[in-house]
Design an enzyme around this catalytic site. Structure first.
Site, PDB file in Angstrom:
ATOM      1  N   CYS A 272       0.802  -1.222   0.000  1.00 53.25           N
ATOM      2  CA  CYS A 272       0.000   0.000   0.000  1.00 53.25           C
ATOM      3  C   CYS A 272       0.835   1.273   0.000  1.00 53.25           C
ATOM      4  CB  CYS A 272      -0.967  -0.036   1.178  1.00 53.25           C
ATOM      5  SG  CYS A 272      -2.043  -1.487   1.092  1.00 53.25           S
TER       6      CYS A 272
ATOM      7  N   LYS B  24      -8.408   8.430   3.804  1.00 54.45           N
ATOM      8  CA  LYS B  24      -9.048   7.116   3.716  1.00 54.45           C
ATOM      9  C   LYS B  24     -10.391   7.052   4.451  1.00 54.45           C
ATOM     10  CE  LYS B  24      -4.790   4.531   2.923  1.00 54.45           C
ATOM     11  NZ  LYS B  24      -3.843   5.682   2.966  1.00 54.45           N
TER      12      LYS B  24
ATOM     13  N   HIS C 225      -1.203   8.092   6.469  1.00 54.49           N
ATOM     14  CA  HIS C 225      -1.614   6.839   5.832  1.00 54.49           C
ATOM     15  C   HIS C 225      -2.911   6.349   6.474  1.00 54.49           C
ATOM     16  CE1 HIS C 225      -1.223   3.083   3.687  1.00 54.49           C
ATOM     17  NE2 HIS C 225      -1.292   2.408   4.824  1.00 54.49           N
TER      18      HIS C 225
ATOM     19  N   HIS D  89      -9.506   2.321   1.848  1.00 51.26           N
ATOM     20  CA  HIS D  89      -8.102   1.997   1.624  1.00 51.26           C
ATOM     21  C   HIS D  89      -7.942   1.530   0.179  1.00 51.26           C
ATOM     22  CE1 HIS D  89      -4.089   0.986   2.191  1.00 51.26           C
ATOM     23  NE2 HIS D  89      -4.147  -0.006   3.070  1.00 51.26           N
TER      24      HIS D  89
ATOM     25  N   GLU E  84       1.549   4.653  13.657  1.00 52.71           N
ATOM     26  CA  GLU E  84       1.741   5.891  12.909  1.00 52.71           C
ATOM     27  C   GLU E  84       1.672   7.104  13.830  1.00 52.71           C
ATOM     28  OE1 GLU E  84       0.351   8.069   8.761  1.00 52.71           O
ATOM     29  OE2 GLU E  84      -0.790   6.344   9.500  1.00 52.71           O
TER      30      GLU E  84
ATOM     31  N   PHE F  96       1.824  -3.632   3.880  1.00 46.39           N
ATOM     32  CA  PHE F  96       2.163  -4.976   4.342  1.00 46.39           C
ATOM     33  C   PHE F  96       3.578  -5.317   3.863  1.00 46.39           C
ATOM     34  CE2 PHE F  96      -2.395  -6.930   4.672  1.00 46.39           C
ATOM     35  CZ  PHE F  96      -2.653  -6.113   5.753  1.00 46.39           C
TER      36      PHE F  96
END
Length: 405
Positions: free
Chosen positions: A158, A328, A298, A333, A309, A393
């Protein structure tokens, strides 16, 4: 190098202006998806890209040969090139294409794979191979616009869209090319993919209220909402853009990438690697943390990801605590397209001196490092550079510093 074109196909709209308006309104685009409802998946909602007139971009034979992610990606890239102006074209070998994707080709593989179970391998469609190639989007963009420089596909989960933009910027800065089309595309809203994400417990479960499910940084978050999108920017040397009188949307002034080497799907809990990546991007831009006007986080809405984060942002900015937003909450996402769409939104908002609200945010997790999350309505601030972060990931980290004109 400067940004001279934007193109997008997304849940928030099919033009940059539509996306900006939707994001500033802070309204989630999550809905029930008929294919998921029919399949009876554990989670039956997501954020599909808004319909667009494919006939404007593709012939009927092309539509038969292109899967959904390539259609979205090529259409968005076409719009970005058009936005850059009719004289964007230059020596073909000095133009590059840089595409980020987490799972291009996956939906086509799943759909075409049914032939094996049905014992009809002799009926596999002729275009199957080009449809399942992860590099198909980049290749089709290059073919369409006759860009004969580097044609690169990055898969850093991502973080892929941000990686593609950052690597394109490095190539221009190094003098290897003069201009590039760079961004990301993903379209995996299929029963198989949703079942796979559900099995590892990453999806939000508010099936009775999809619009409330994507909750970045919110104390009541329980996972992310899958979306689909494509977003592309055109980048070019500043002197080249000035010479042709191009409109400039802003600049990519900093980039860094790294990995936390912690876990295949979980972030490093202390956020230290992400913080190093953000700090490196700021150094690359020649900026101090206090120079940043706001952060485009993110923030997918997972408990572990948002906590890590928040710690990373606290480590980089300390008491300065710039305003933070998370797109998002609106788009869901969108995987490898996320960093590219968020870079586009960040530049537009920086130019307007606005920080978008984070959809569905009420109160921050008490266990997380405190952040100044913008919610409810857009916040007016002075125009200033934006830090946009992307994580994926596998531990992939990427950060962009984007500066308004």
């Amino acid at each position: 190098m400067v940004v001279t074109g934007f193109g997008v196909k997304s849940p928030a709209g099919g033009t940059p202006a539509e996306v900006l308006a939707t994001v500033l309104a802070g309204k989630s685009q999550a809905v029930h998806v008929p294919e998921l409802l029919e399949a009876g998946t554990a989670v039956s909602f997501g954020c599909p890209a808004q319909p667009f007139d494919a006939g404007r971009y593709f012939t009927r034979p092309e539509l038969r040969r292109l899967d959904r992610v390539t259609r979205l990606g090529v259409a968005a890239a076409d719009d970005a090139v058009a936005d850059a102006g009719p004289d964007f074209a230059g020596p073909p070998e000095r133009h590059g294409v840089y595409v980020g994707t987490a799972a291009a080709g996956l939906a086509a593989i799943v759909a075409l794979g049914g032939h094996e179970h049905a014992r009809t391998l002799d009926r596999v469609p002729v275009p199957a191979v080009p449809m399942i190639m992860p590099n198909a989007t980049a290749a089709h963009i290059s073919l369409r616009h006759r860009h004969e420089g580097p044609c690169m596909t990055y898969s850093t989960a991502c973080a892929s869209g941000a990686t593609a933009i950052g690597e394109a910027a490095l190539a221009i800065r190094a003098g290897r090319i003069d201009a590039a089309v760079a961004g990301g595309a993903d379209a995996v809203l299929t029963p198989f993919t949703m079942a796979a994400f559900a099995r590892i417990g990453t999806l939000a479960r508010r099936d009775d209220a999809p619009h409330a499910a994507s909750r970045p940084f919110d104390a009541d978050r329980d996972g992310f909402v899958v979306g689909e999108a494509a977003a592309f920017l055109t980048l070019e040397r500043a002197d080249r853009a000035a010479a042709r009188g191009a409109r400039v949307h802003g600049e990519v002034t900093g980039y860094a990438a790294g990995t936390d080497a912690a876990h295949i799907v979980l972030p490093r809990a202390d956020g230290a690697a992400a913080a190093r990546c953000m700090a490196a991007a700021l150094r690359d831009a020649g900026l101090a943390p206090g120079d940043v006007g706001h952060v485009s986080a993110h923030a997918t809405g997972t408990v572990a990801g948002d906590r890590a984060e928040a710690l990373a942002l606290a480590g980089v900015f300390g008491a300065a605590r710039p305003p933070v937003t998370a797109v998002k909450g609106v788009t869901g996402h969108i995987l490898g397209a996320g960093g590219a769409l968020e870079a586009m939104v960040a530049l537009m908002c920086a130019a307007e001196g606005l920080v978008p609200p984070t959809a569905n945010f009420g109160a921050q997790d008490a266990a997380a490092a405190p952040l100044d999350v913008v919610a409810g309505a857009a916040r007016r601030i002075p125009a200033a550079p934006v830090l946009s972060s992307s994580f994926g990931f596998g531990g992939h980290d990427a950060a962009l510093v984007l500066t308004p004109p």
